[in-house]
Every structure is written in C-alpha cells, then in structure tokens.
Motif scaffolding. Structure first.
Motif, PDB file in Angstrom:
ATOM      1  N   GLU A 187       0.768  -1.072  -0.002  1.00 26.45           N
ATOM      2  CA  GLU A 187      -0.039  -0.070   0.065  1.00 26.45           C
ATOM      3  C   GLU A 187       0.885   1.231   0.000  1.00 26.45           C
ATOM      4  OE1 GLU A 187      -3.581   2.164   2.523  1.00 26.45           O
ATOM      5  OE2 GLU A 187      -2.769   0.213   3.247  1.00 26.45           O
ATOM      6  N   ASP A 188       1.873   1.067   0.859  1.00 29.33           N
ATOM      7  CA  ASP A 188       2.852   2.304   0.885  1.00 29.33           C
ATOM      8  C   ASP A 188       3.456   2.569  -0.441  1.00 29.33           C
ATOM      9  OD1 ASP A 188       2.343   2.914   3.372  1.00 29.33           O
ATOM     10  OD2 ASP A 188       3.862   1.802   4.233  1.00 29.33           O
ATOM     11  N   LYS A 189       4.068   1.460  -1.141  1.00 29.00           N
ATOM     12  CA  LYS A 189       4.421   1.764  -2.300  1.00 29.00           C
ATOM     13  C   LYS A 189       3.742   2.195  -3.446  1.00 29.00           C
ATOM     14  CE  LYS A 189       6.068  -1.527  -6.277  1.00 29.00           C
ATOM     15  NZ  LYS A 189       6.150  -2.791  -6.674  1.00 29.00           N
ATOM     16  N   GLU A 190       2.231   1.742  -3.456  1.00 30.28           N
ATOM     17  CA  GLU A 190       1.282   2.409  -4.456  1.00 30.28           C
ATOM     18  C   GLU A 190       1.299   3.886  -4.099  1.00 30.28           C
ATOM     19  OE1 GLU A 190      -2.131   0.145  -3.955  1.00 30.28           O
ATOM     20  OE2 GLU A 190      -1.429  -1.730  -4.757  1.00 30.28           O
ATOM     21  N   LYS A 191       1.304   4.272  -2.766  1.00 33.44           N
ATOM     22  CA  LYS A 191       1.105   5.694  -2.545  1.00 33.44           C
ATOM     23  C   LYS A 191       2.222   6.438  -2.954  1.00 33.44           C
ATOM     24  CE  LYS A 191      -2.021   4.992   1.581  1.00 33.44           C
ATOM     25  NZ  LYS A 191      -2.197   5.211   2.885  1.00 33.44           N
ATOM     26  N   LEU A 192       3.316   5.830  -2.754  1.00 30.27           N
ATOM     27  CA  LEU A 192       4.689   6.750  -3.073  1.00 30.27           C
ATOM     28  C   LEU A 192       4.729   6.671  -4.713  1.00 30.27           C
ATOM     29  CD1 LEU A 192       7.223   7.958  -1.998  1.00 30.27           C
ATOM     30  CD2 LEU A 192       8.372   5.662  -1.908  1.00 30.27           C
ATOM     31  N   LEU A 193       4.376   5.653  -5.290  1.00 30.66           N
ATOM     32  CA  LEU A 193       4.453   5.920  -6.779  1.00 30.66           C
ATOM     33  C   LEU A 193       3.846   6.823  -7.475  1.00 30.66           C
ATOM     34  CD1 LEU A 193       4.484   2.196  -7.828  1.00 30.66           C
ATOM     35  CD2 LEU A 193       6.343   3.883  -8.262  1.00 30.66           C
ATOM     36  N   VAL A 194       2.432   7.049  -6.798  1.00 38.02           N
ATOM     37  CA  VAL A 194       1.474   8.249  -7.226  1.00 38.02           C
ATOM     38  C   VAL A 194       2.227   9.531  -6.933  1.00 38.02           C
ATOM     39  CG1 VAL A 194      -0.551   9.287  -6.634  1.00 38.02           C
ATOM     40  CG2 VAL A 194      -0.675   6.914  -7.008  1.00 38.02           C
ATOM     41  N   GLY A 195       2.706   9.340  -5.753  1.00 44.02           N
ATOM     42  CA  GLY A 195       3.612  10.606  -5.365  1.00 44.02           C
ATOM     43  C   GLY A 195       4.701  11.344  -6.109  1.00 44.02           C
ATOM     44  N   LEU A 196       5.494  10.044  -6.363  1.00 43.21           N
ATOM     45  CA  LEU A 196       6.595  10.429  -7.448  1.00 43.21           C
ATOM     46  C   LEU A 196       6.234  10.729  -8.764  1.00 43.21           C
ATOM     47  CD1 LEU A 196       9.043   7.275  -6.207  1.00 43.21           C
ATOM     48  CD2 LEU A 196       9.221   9.751  -5.821  1.00 43.21           C
ATOM     49  N   LYS A 197       5.041  10.097  -9.255  1.00 46.29           N
ATOM     50  CA  LYS A 197       4.579  10.294 -10.404  1.00 46.29           C
ATOM     51  C   LYS A 197       3.996  11.837 -10.674  1.00 46.29           C
ATOM     52  CE  LYS A 197       1.372   8.919 -14.068  1.00 46.29           C
ATOM     53  NZ  LYS A 197       0.096   8.176 -14.305  1.00 46.29           N
ATOM     54  N   GLY A 198       3.458  12.357  -9.559  1.00 49.26           N
ATOM     55  CA  GLY A 198       3.102  13.822  -9.661  1.00 49.26           C
ATOM     56  C   GLY A 198       4.394  14.772  -9.409  1.00 49.26           C
ATOM     57  N   TRP A 199       5.022  14.422  -8.327  1.00 48.11           N
ATOM     58  CA  TRP A 199       6.149  15.244  -7.877  1.00 48.11           C
ATOM     59  C   TRP A 199       7.288  15.482  -8.885  1.00 48.11           C
ATOM     60  CZ3 TRP A 199      11.660  14.220  -6.340  1.00 48.11           C
ATOM     61  CH2 TRP A 199      12.119  15.183  -5.510  1.00 48.11           C
ATOM     62  N   GLY A 200       7.532  14.503  -9.678  1.00 48.48           N
ATOM     63  CA  GLY A 200       8.685  14.422 -10.712  1.00 48.48           C
ATOM     64  C   GLY A 200       8.038  14.546 -12.087  1.00 48.48           C
ATOM     65  N   VAL A 201       6.653  15.006 -12.449  1.00 48.53           N
ATOM     66  CA  VAL A 201       6.081  15.082 -13.502  1.00 48.53           C
ATOM     67  C   VAL A 201       6.397  13.821 -14.621  1.00 48.53           C
ATOM     68  CG1 VAL A 201       5.228  16.726 -15.282  1.00 48.53           C
ATOM     69  CG2 VAL A 201       6.244  17.417 -13.167  1.00 48.53           C
ATOM     70  N   LEU A 202       5.891  12.528 -14.031  1.00 51.12           N
ATOM     71  CA  LEU A 202       6.314  11.404 -14.946  1.00 51.12           C
ATOM     72  C   LEU A 202       5.168  10.930 -15.804  1.00 51.12           C
ATOM     73  CD1 LEU A 202       8.152   9.208 -12.097  1.00 51.12           C
ATOM     74  CD2 LEU A 202       9.252  11.109 -13.560  1.00 51.12           C
ATOM     75  N   ASP A 203       5.527  10.352 -16.970  1.00 49.04           N
ATOM     76  CA  ASP A 203       4.354   9.823 -17.568  1.00 49.04           C
ATOM     77  C   ASP A 203       3.845   8.609 -17.326  1.00 49.04           C
ATOM     78  OD1 ASP A 203       6.256   7.728 -18.309  1.00 49.04           O
ATOM     79  OD2 ASP A 203       6.524   8.476 -20.555  1.00 49.04           O
ATOM     80  N   ASN A 204       2.888   7.933 -17.875  1.00 50.83           N
ATOM     81  CA  ASN A 204       2.279   6.543 -17.308  1.00 50.83           C
ATOM     82  C   ASN A 204       3.159   5.659 -17.131  1.00 50.83           C
ATOM     83  OD1 ASN A 204      -0.395   7.978 -17.120  1.00 50.83           O
ATOM     84  ND2 ASN A 204      -0.768   7.357 -19.270  1.00 50.83           N
ATOM     85  N   ASN A 205       4.278   5.653 -17.816  1.00 48.88           N
ATOM     86  CA  ASN A 205       5.476   4.508 -17.793  1.00 48.88           C
ATOM     87  C   ASN A 205       6.491   4.613 -16.695  1.00 48.88           C
ATOM     88  OD1 ASN A 205       4.092   2.609 -19.495  1.00 48.88           O
ATOM     89  ND2 ASN A 205       4.841   3.993 -20.944  1.00 48.88           N
ATOM     90  N   TYR A 206       6.047   5.981 -15.877  1.00 49.13           N
ATOM     91  CA  TYR A 206       7.076   6.443 -14.880  1.00 49.13           C
ATOM     92  C   TYR A 206       8.433   7.079 -15.655  1.00 49.13           C
ATOM     93  CZ  TYR A 206       3.602   4.280 -11.828  1.00 49.13           C
ATOM     94  OH  TYR A 206       2.552   4.020 -11.137  1.00 49.13           O
ATOM     95  N   ARG A 207       8.327   7.667 -16.747  1.00 48.18           N
ATOM     96  CA  ARG A 207       9.395   8.218 -17.351  1.00 48.18           C
ATOM     97  C   ARG A 207       9.361   9.704 -17.236  1.00 48.18           C
ATOM     98  NH1 ARG A 207       9.098   6.100 -23.337  1.00 48.18           N
ATOM     99  NH2 ARG A 207       7.234   6.886 -22.778  1.00 48.18           N
TER     100      ARG A 207
END
Length: 287
Positions: free
Chosen positions: A200-220
């Motif tokens: 659960e923490d991993k999913e939340k952190l990935l969502v946060g990183l995606k927004g914080w780093g402005v990543l695309d759907n493939n986390y790039r």
C-alpha cells in the motif's frame, strides 16, 4: 627549535573553510564560533545612569558603532565617533551613479552606470532573523522591500558542459527532480524497496513520485506538455493566431549529472539565512 606553524586567525580559518568546503560550511563554522547565531534582540535597550559629564569615544562608524552612539547619547553620555573613512555605515554602503571610490591598490573607480541604478559594495540583503536591524529600520523610517533571493529564470553555467551554453536554474531543478523520481520509481517497480515499504505504501509513493517528478504513465521523465508546465515551453501557449505551444526538451540525464549543476541548486534552501523571505532597503544598503 619550534617548527610549529603559527595558529591562523579566526578570519584566516573561516576563509580557509569557505574556500575548501563552501559558503554553507563556512556559515556553520561561524555559527559554531558564535559569530553568526540568530539575533537575541527582543526589544530596544534602555540605558541610563550616565555620570555627569561622562564622555565616550567609539572607534568606527559602522552599524554597531552608530547604534552604540545613538543609545549611549540617549543615556546621557557625550559621545564622539571616530571613523577612518569619509563616510559612515562601515561595510553597509551603496555606490550610486557618478560616485567615485579608491580601491586598496590606489586605483580610483568611477561608477558610470545609468542614473537610478546602484551597487551595494558590502552586504546586500537582510535575512528575517536580523531582528535588531529591522527594529532600527522601522524606528528611523528606512523603507524596506522584498529581495528576490531565488530566481528560477537565472542561469547556471559550466564552461566545459553544454558547449558553454548557460542553463536555466529552474530547468536544472525540475529535470533533476524528474530524473530522481524516475529512477526511484523504477527501483520500486523492480521490488528493490519491498523490504522497506508495504504494498500500500509503495502504491502511494509511486503516485506521489509520478506527480512530484511529472512522470508519464510508464514513470518516465520525458519531453511533454506536462513537464513544460513546470520547466517552461520552447514556444509558450497563446491565443488567436499565435502558434501552438511547443514543449521544451529536458536536459539529458547523463549530461546533467556530469555537469554537477545539481550542486548549485540547493544553496538557497540548505542554508537557513538564505531562505526566503529576504529584504533590502529601498535604494540600497547605504540607507
């Protein structure tokens, strides 16, 4: 025979620390030695009880000397201030258009910049914890204005990188954040952090990183309109017959890391006294 070298003075020691470890380390050393700690000023001092006819001589018409002279005169002392230079203010001085000054080597410099401009030859900003300075500015009606400490549109430069072309501070900052988020997201998706966080923490952190780093759907972290909303466009959006918006291209990760520009972007955030808000006297520190 004593082969020991003489101990350096405080000034020499701080200069060596600054040259070898940078401004942040030097300021920390100054704080440790008691030269740069937060002001303990709470209220204006009340001096009284000067003996009749007592006089005091103060050496130096810097801010400390002038403040001491002001307070001691209020207390009833006869005060004389001796100053070597032809002006008061000490290190706090402002050069205006048309001013002349003589350097230590004897060369006379004329300030021929455009009228209305000025240059602070000493300190040029007031951190928020200089309580006594703000008190006297208010007392003597010295107008203050915000000082822009961090400008994301300013440039960072490396002679041997990017063909010598300067890079915007904001671009470097956003690109570093994006690449760090991308790398951390990849590590998490490969299970590298499974021992440290729950699913659960991993999913939340990935969502946060995606927004914080402005990543695309493939986390790039890649060129897109979304990244350009943060780092700026190569062609900015407009209206009517203006051209369509064109996203800007992030600095390649390997070139950005090799340039070591990341070391410059945190100076205004890691040293407490450099953090916003900062202020300056209207018209220069000489005020």
């Amino acid at each position: 025979m004593n082969d020991l070298l003489p101990s350096p003075t405080r000034r020499q020691l701080l200069a060596m620390i600054g040259k070898t470890a940078g401004a942040a380390a030097m300021y920390q050393a100054m704080t440790t030695l008691g030269f740069a700690s937060e002001s303990s000023f709470k209220q204006e001092m009340t001096l009284k009880g000067a003996p009749a006819g007592a006089s005091i001589v103060i050496l130096g018409a810097g801010l400390a000397g002038l403040t001491a002279a002001y307070e001691l005169r209020k207390a009833g002392y006869k005060v004389t201030v001796l100053e070597y230079q032809n002006r008061g203010g000490g290190r706090s001085w402002t050069l205006n258009s048309g001013d002349k000054y003589t350097e230590l080597g004897g060369e006379q410099v004329t300030c021929n910049f455009q009228k209305g401009n000025y240059f602070n030859g000493g300190p040029w900003r007031l951190p928020i914890h200089h309580y006594a300075v703000f008190h006297y500015c208010k007392k003597f009606n010295v107008a203050l204005q915000p000082f822009i400490q961090t400008n994301d549109r300013a440039y960072l430069h490396r002679t041997n990188h990017f063909n010598g072309a300067p890079q915007r501070l904001g671009d470097v900052q956003n690109d570093i954040r994006g690449y760090v988020s991308e790398l951390l997201s990849k590590a998490m998706n490969k299970g590298s952090l499974d021992d440290a966080v729950t699913t659960e923490d991993k999913e939340k952190l990935l969502v946060g990183l995606k927004g914080w780093g402005v990543l695309d759907n493939n986390y790039r972290y890649v060129k897109s309109h979304e990244t350009s909303k943060h780092r700026g466009y190569s062609v900015y959006p407009g209206g009517g017959l203006m051209p369509d918006a064109q996203p800007s291209t992030p600095i390649p990760r390997d070139k950005l890391l090799n340039s070591e520009m990341w070391a410059d972007i945190y100076n205004n955030y890691t040293v407490h006294v450099h953090q916003p808000a900062m202020f300056q006297p209207v018209g220069g520190m000489g005020k």
